[in-house]
Enzyme design. Structure first.
Site, mmCIF file in Angstrom:
data_model
loop_
_atom_site.group_PDB
_atom_site.id
_atom_site.type_symbol
_atom_site.label_atom_id
_atom_site.label_comp_id
_atom_site.label_asym_id
_atom_site.label_seq_id
_atom_site.Cartn_x
_atom_site.Cartn_y
_atom_site.Cartn_z
ATOM 1 N N ARG A 73 13.615 35.426 17.019
ATOM 2 C CA ARG A 73 12.787 34.712 16.044
ATOM 3 C C ARG A 73 11.846 35.728 15.406
ATOM 4 O O ARG A 73 10.879 36.152 16.033
ATOM 5 C CB ARG A 73 11.999 33.636 16.796
ATOM 6 C CG ARG A 73 11.319 32.604 15.938
ATOM 7 C CD ARG A 73 10.274 31.873 16.768
ATOM 8 N NE ARG A 73 9.087 32.690 16.923
ATOM 9 C CZ ARG A 73 8.269 32.675 17.972
ATOM 10 N NH1 ARG A 73 8.495 31.887 18.999
ATOM 11 N NH2 ARG A 73 7.205 33.449 18.015
ATOM 12 N N HIS A 93 6.462 30.983 15.676
ATOM 13 C CA HIS A 93 7.162 29.794 16.164
ATOM 14 C C HIS A 93 7.153 28.707 15.085
ATOM 15 O O HIS A 93 8.188 28.156 14.728
ATOM 16 C CB HIS A 93 6.498 29.280 17.443
ATOM 17 C CG HIS A 93 6.993 27.942 17.875
ATOM 18 N ND1 HIS A 93 8.277 27.744 18.322
ATOM 19 C CD2 HIS A 93 6.395 26.726 17.874
ATOM 20 C CE1 HIS A 93 8.438 26.456 18.598
ATOM 21 N NE2 HIS A 93 7.320 25.824 18.333
ATOM 22 N N TYR A 104 0.630 37.284 21.337
ATOM 23 C CA TYR A 104 1.388 37.355 22.593
ATOM 24 C C TYR A 104 2.604 38.289 22.572
ATOM 25 O O TYR A 104 3.281 38.426 23.577
ATOM 26 C CB TYR A 104 1.823 35.953 23.039
ATOM 27 C CG TYR A 104 2.628 35.171 22.007
ATOM 28 C CD1 TYR A 104 3.991 35.398 21.854
ATOM 29 C CD2 TYR A 104 2.025 34.209 21.210
ATOM 30 C CE1 TYR A 104 4.725 34.688 20.922
ATOM 31 C CE2 TYR A 104 2.744 33.483 20.275
ATOM 32 C CZ TYR A 104 4.094 33.732 20.132
ATOM 33 O OH TYR A 104 4.823 33.035 19.207
#
Ligand SMILES: Cc1ncc(C[n+]2csc(CCOP(=O)(O)OP(=O)(O)O)c2C)c(N)n1
Ligand SMILES: [Mg+2]
Length: 376
Positions: free
Chosen positions: A272, A276, A285
């Site tokens: 990805r 998100h 993160y």
């Protein structure tokens, strides 16, 4: 030693190296046989769908930032897995997406503004699967669609649409889900159901390495491709950024399912590239190094390099780019012009037939709205 750890991750099967060179080896021979017959028109149509989806995705992300959409879920980076698999299916097959499968939806004829309408909060579903290539509606309830798909595939089998040998009649179902979804009980239950009835179901996992901020290794220290084997479902791990291998693997899995051999499972190894969703900040993160490594494995650039080696030139690529620009323009212009549905529409399709509870709620809402008096 009675206890032993799982085997380390296997190398994903691929046809195209990240630099676009077609390779042949022991692992991919069966897949090679399928794509060897492709002509340039077929290859270009897959490229076109990847480019269109990328442009659509970026246009939608920008619209969200401009306040035109409540949320956007980017598909950037996962185009090859989606386009290859969708191209490998027959018109009568059914597809159950999660929420990131914009390429799958576009390939099968869902209108771009129908997808936009879902993220603008105008529709619960967005389209009628019967009119849109049997693409069922998006679901945000992680993993739930695997059970819907297992049920649907069982129905296909009960209807005698499996194993007849008639290519116009035999059907299968493909369900798309993510690495995080594999931790949901629903996905395990769907595998049990599909296997126990040998339903014609292809599980298509896009392992994009992250479930929001949780890396896949936390959820599964062992390769996800091994899990379906424990349920008796044959599985393959493919390079999800290689559109050709995604096509070939899906075609073989779908053919087996339609023929009555039961479910199959594909793990597409991908990434990805974006956040998100538009509500997420991945810089909190994950590191730049990982991202950069995957940007270098871009599925569209890989396929473009391959196409150039097959003689496709600048003019063809420019025509596809122009078409994608036109699509983005239509989405930008069409989104603010979308009309809000009547409020009562939220009660439609809750049940197939009229239902007293729903009638009661609709009447309450009408009364409540009327209490504000006529609007000027
Ligand atoms: C049943 C359920 N639990 C939790 C959530 C919150 N949630 C939304 S997306 C997501 C992660 C999904 O990750 P993955 O399955 O890998 O799909 P991806 O978003 O990476 O495509 C979670 C936990 C949800 N929508 N539904
Ligand atoms: Mg994921």
């Amino acid at each position: 030693m009675p206890f032993r750890a799982a085997d380390p991750a296997t190398t994903p099967i691929r046809l195209l190296e990240p630099n676009g060179v077609l390779v042949e080896n022991e692992d991919n021979a069966e897949f090679h046989a399928i794509v060897d017959s492709f002509d340039t028109t077929m290859l270009l149509s897959m490229h076109r769908d990847m480019v269109r989806t990328r442009r659509f995705d970026h246009a939608a992300a920008n619209l969200q930032r401009q306040g035109q959409l409540g949320l956007w879920v980017p598909s950037h980076g996962q185009e090859a897995a989606q386009v290859g698999s969708a191209h490998a299916l027959r018109p009568q097959d059914h597809l159950f997406p999660s929420y990131r499968e914009h390429a799958v939806a576009l390939v099968r004829g869902v209108e771009p503004l129908e997808i936009i309408g879902v993220f603008r909060g105008l529709a619960h579903g967005g389209w009628n699967p019967d009119e849109r290539g049997n693409v069922h509606i998006y679901t945000l309830v992680i993993g739930s669609q695997t059970l819907h798909a297992a049920g649907y595939a069982t129905g296909q089998q009960l209807d005698g649409a499996v194993g007849t040998g008639d290519p116009a009649r035999d059907e299968c179902t493909v369900v798309y889900f993510g690495d995080g979804a594999t931790s949901q009980g629903d996905v395990s239950e769907a595998m049990v159901f599909a296997r126990s009835s040998d339903a014609p179901l292809v599980f298509f996992l896009q392992n994009n390495r992250w479930a929001i901020s949780v890396p896949v290794a936390v959820q599964s220290p062992t390769p996800l491709v091994d899990r379906p084997r424990g349920f008796g479902i044959p599985s393959a791990r493919i390079d999800g950024n290689d559109v050709l291998v995604s096509y070939a693997a899906t075609r073989i899995a779908a053919e087996a399912a339609r023929a009555g051999s039961g479910p199959r499972f594909i793990e597409a190894d991908t990434y990805r590239i974006g956040a998100h969703t538009s509500s997420d900040d991945p810089t909190r993160y994950r590191g730049d190094d990982e991202l950069e490594a995957w940007v270098r494995r871009d599925p569209i650039l890989r396929f473009e390099a391959f196409l150039r080696s097959r003689g496709v030139g600048d003019a063809e690529f420019a025509a596809i780019d122009a078409e994608a620009d036109e699509l983005a323009h239509e989405v930008r212009a069409g989104t603010p012009a979308l009309v809000d549905p009547p409020l009562e529409a939220m009660f439609d399709h809750v049940y197939r037939d009229p239902h007293p509870r729903i009638d009661e709620q609709r009447a309450w809402l009408q009364q409540y709205e009327a209490s504000f008096g006529a609007s000027s």
